[in-house]
Design an enzyme around this catalytic site. Sequence first.
Site, PDB file in Angstrom:
ATOM      1  N   HIS A   2       4.655  24.913   1.494  1.00  0.00           N
ATOM      2  CA  HIS A   2       5.790  24.324   0.785  1.00  0.00           C
ATOM      3  C   HIS A   2       5.373  23.054   0.040  1.00  0.00           C
ATOM      4  O   HIS A   2       4.926  22.086   0.654  1.00  0.00           O
ATOM      5  CB  HIS A   2       6.875  23.998   1.807  1.00  0.00           C
ATOM      6  CG  HIS A   2       8.145  23.482   1.233  1.00  0.00           C
ATOM      7  ND1 HIS A   2       8.713  22.292   1.629  1.00  0.00           N
ATOM      8  CD2 HIS A   2       8.994  24.014   0.311  1.00  0.00           C
ATOM      9  CE1 HIS A   2       9.840  22.093   0.989  1.00  0.00           C
ATOM     10  NE2 HIS A   2      10.039  23.130   0.182  1.00  0.00           N
ATOM     11  N   HIS A   5       9.791  17.468  -7.132  1.00  0.00           N
ATOM     12  CA  HIS A   5      10.947  18.031  -6.441  1.00  0.00           C
ATOM     13  C   HIS A   5      12.243  17.355  -6.856  1.00  0.00           C
ATOM     14  O   HIS A   5      13.222  18.006  -7.219  1.00  0.00           O
ATOM     15  CB  HIS A   5      10.773  17.922  -4.925  1.00  0.00           C
ATOM     16  CG  HIS A   5      11.960  18.423  -4.160  1.00  0.00           C
ATOM     17  ND1 HIS A   5      13.023  17.609  -3.815  1.00  0.00           N
ATOM     18  CD2 HIS A   5      12.277  19.661  -3.713  1.00  0.00           C
ATOM     19  CE1 HIS A   5      13.932  18.321  -3.176  1.00  0.00           C
ATOM     20  NE2 HIS A   5      13.513  19.569  -3.100  1.00  0.00           N
TER      21      HIS A   5
END
Length: 302
Positions: A51, A93
């Site tokens: 991730h 992100h």
Amino acid sequence: MYARPAAATAAALLGVGALLLPTATAQAATPQSTNTVQASTATDSPVVVAHRGASAYAPENTLAAIDKASDMGFRWVENDVQRTKDGELVIMHDDNLKRTTNVEEVFPDRSPWKVADFTAAEIAKLDAGSWFDAKYAGARVPTLEQYMNRVEQNHQKLVLEVKKPELYPGIEQDTLDVLKKTGWLDREHVGSKLVWQSFSADSMRKVHALRPDIKKGFLGTPSVAELPEYAKFVDQINSRHTTISYAYVASIHAMRGPHDKPLEIFTWTVDEAADAQRADGYGVDGIISNKPDVVRSAIADD
């Protein structure tokens, strides 16, 4: 503990786990047309995806993070894409730069430090590593082009997430343009190395209209009654691990997606061994983790 149910295992062996590493037989097979998503092969173990790279061990969404994942032996990584003021796609992100860069020091008068308010050249000046560990001082926010080239160099595969596409009209085509430029829209990459995911169903519909051959995942946990609608334009339902059950996973696998293959499910963000074993027991096709080594060890011991 949490042994994978026989039904889920059988389903996986029949082709649910389309993203797992190819066997010699699958590698030797003749590639399918780019009008369909080409599966790799399946085993009864889920794919483990790093991730934002191996983000428990290196600063997230940097080249260092995907290099770390590669060094640890992980073929699949996940990232996040935003767009700058001058139209460059970068790997970040959050929609602002505060948490993972020194933007407040470099540009103190530019609050709230949104990615969309900075040019790519300005973002390239930022330190994206020191916040994590001083040894990563000087790490940069990569552009999507730089990132794709490094994933290719590492012989890795990618779960690509476009963040908040509603903030960036046209970002779907922009992303496709970069993927094409870096060689990621050929049969090999689309067939077995790329998944595109988003929390936005509208964005996923746009991507499906533009490139129906690309494998796509919707991030969320739609109701079982809603699954037939999602199955028209996505190949995966990728849900938070706390929101799923064996019955829900079975309902997903019972549906067939736009390429006439069973829907899949990748679950996130799983960092504890017990959670990994539970998800594995549900029969998920992939597990996304900041600590992919913990997941790999947990399901290997299952």
